[in-house]
Design a protein around this motif. Structure first.
Motif, PDB file in Angstrom:
ATOM      1  N   SER A  77      -1.366  -0.704  16.856  1.00 14.77           N
ATOM      2  CA  SER A  77      -0.173   0.081  17.139  1.00 14.77           C
ATOM      3  C   SER A  77      -0.090   1.209  16.125  1.00 14.77           C
ATOM      4  O   SER A  77      -0.383   1.025  14.952  1.00 14.77           O
ATOM      5  N   ILE A  78       0.286   2.374  16.587  1.00 13.97           N
ATOM      6  CA  ILE A  78       0.364   3.545  15.737  1.00 13.97           C
ATOM      7  C   ILE A  78       1.799   3.750  15.280  1.00 13.97           C
ATOM      8  O   ILE A  78       2.727   3.721  16.084  1.00 13.97           O
ATOM      9  N   GLN A  83       7.955   6.566  10.156  1.00 14.64           N
ATOM     10  CA  GLN A  83       7.563   5.314   9.501  1.00 14.64           C
ATOM     11  C   GLN A  83       6.490   5.563   8.442  1.00 14.64           C
ATOM     12  O   GLN A  83       6.531   5.006   7.351  1.00 14.64           O
ATOM     13  N   SER A  84       5.517   6.420   8.773  1.00 16.87           N
ATOM     14  CA  SER A  84       4.422   6.707   7.844  1.00 16.87           C
ATOM     15  C   SER A  84       4.928   7.397   6.591  1.00 16.87           C
ATOM     16  O   SER A  84       4.538   7.049   5.465  1.00 16.87           O
ATOM     17  N   ILE A  85       5.807   8.382   6.766  1.00 22.21           N
ATOM     18  CA  ILE A  85       6.341   9.120   5.617  1.00 22.21           C
ATOM     19  C   ILE A  85       7.209   8.214   4.750  1.00 22.21           C
ATOM     20  O   ILE A  85       7.129   8.230   3.522  1.00 22.21           O
ATOM     21  N   THR A  86       8.035   7.399   5.405  1.00 20.55           N
ATOM     22  CA  THR A  86       8.899   6.471   4.662  1.00 20.55           C
ATOM     23  C   THR A  86       8.067   5.485   3.859  1.00 20.55           C
ATOM     24  O   THR A  86       8.360   5.205   2.694  1.00 20.55           O
ATOM     25  N   THR A 210      -0.609   2.493   5.350  1.00 19.65           N
ATOM     26  CA  THR A 210      -1.395   1.607   6.209  1.00 19.65           C
ATOM     27  C   THR A 210      -2.500   2.382   6.900  1.00 19.65           C
ATOM     28  O   THR A 210      -2.261   3.440   7.487  1.00 19.65           O
ATOM     29  N   VAL A 211      -3.731   1.860   6.818  1.00 18.83           N
ATOM     30  CA  VAL A 211      -4.867   2.486   7.506  1.00 18.83           C
ATOM     31  C   VAL A 211      -4.734   2.206   8.999  1.00 18.83           C
ATOM     32  O   VAL A 211      -4.518   1.054   9.410  1.00 18.83           O
ATOM     33  N   GLU A 212      -4.832   3.243   9.827  1.00 19.09           N
ATOM     34  CA  GLU A 212      -4.666   3.103  11.273  1.00 19.09           C
ATOM     35  C   GLU A 212      -5.880   3.648  12.017  1.00 19.09           C
ATOM     36  O   GLU A 212      -6.472   4.651  11.597  1.00 19.09           O
ATOM     37  N   HIS A 213      -6.243   2.966  13.095  1.00 16.45           N
ATOM     38  CA  HIS A 213      -7.358   3.399  13.935  1.00 16.45           C
ATOM     39  C   HIS A 213      -6.914   3.475  15.397  1.00 16.45           C
ATOM     40  O   HIS A 213      -6.069   2.691  15.827  1.00 16.45           O
TER      41      HIS A 213
END
Length: 238
Positions: A77-78, A83-86, A210-213
């Motif tokens: 899930s992306i 969320q990423s910035i927070t 978090t690393v995301e693919h």
């Protein structure tokens, strides 16, 4: 799981087997060896020989590795941009990132030349960083080719800024080693302070997200890298 060297070593039957497995990996992971032989019209001996060529002792070990590979390919899930910035601000800004950026800015101020390196999305940001630093009054260059000749005039008293999400990119590591040989001070920006790139750097600025693919591509947010680069450049300008 399949390296270029392995694929190059396959004969015609093994190449046909490889093509079938690549297109039906989820199905093959639960097949018996005889079922795979019937589906691909090869002998079980060919399958066992194929397994040994990819460093598996037998078909059972091959299926275990194939299931693990399939698990890594599962779509994650992306996160939303918010969320990423927070996550970045919560994990990183509570640490000593400000001190790290001040230390990096001081080192860069005292250097005559700033060299940016990185590949993939990190390469795009390295090129952006060189342009942004130059716009802020510190002339910088982005070098894509690790064998690009650098005149002694630019090597002396230089700082290299290496960008890498994983901190394990072979191409970036090769460039770093070349630049370290000419005594360039290495500043790295990575997502992991325990990575190889981080360990061989003079200064490492880690940003924890978090690393995301997605579809086998690394889509980890690069917003923290932009923030760090622009913050350092503005400190230089001040």
């Amino acid at each position: 799981m399949f390296t270029a060297e392995m694929i190059a070593s396959f004969n015609d039957l093994e190449t046909s087997l490889y093509n079938y497995i690549s297109q039906n990996s989820e199905k093959v992971a639960y097949m018996r060896i005889r079922e795979l032989a019937d589906e691909t019209h090869v002998s079980t001996a060919t399958i066992l020989r194929f397994c040994r060529k990819i460093n598996c002792e037998g078909f059972s070990e091959f299926k275990v590795k194939l299931k693990m590979e399939n698990g890594r390919k599962t779509k994650t899930s992306i996160k939303t941009p918010q969320q990423s910035i927070t996550e970045f601000f919560e994990r990183t800004l509570e640490g000593d990132i400000e001190n790290k950026m001040n230390q990096a800015a001081k080192t860069i101020t005292e250097a005559d030349t700033v060299i940016f390196i990185g590949t993939g999305s990190s390469g795009i940001l390295a090129e952006y960083g060189a342009r942004y630093f130059s716009s802020m009054g510190k002339f910088s260059i982005y070098i894509k080719d690790p064998h690009f000749p650098i005149h002694a005039k630019f090597r002396n008293n230089s700082v290299t800024i290496a960008l890498s999400v994983s901190g394990e990119t072979p191409f970036t590591l090769a460039q770093m080693n070349q630049l370290k040989k000419v005594n360039s001070t290495i500043i790295s920006i990575t997502n992991d302070k325990h990575s190889t790139v981080a360990k061989i750097s003079t200064i490492n600025i880690p940003y924890y997200v978090t690393v995301e693919h997605c579809e086998n591509a690394n889509v980890t947010t690069q917003v923290p890298v932009v923030y760090i680069l622009e913050s350092i450049a503005r400190k230089l300008h001040q």
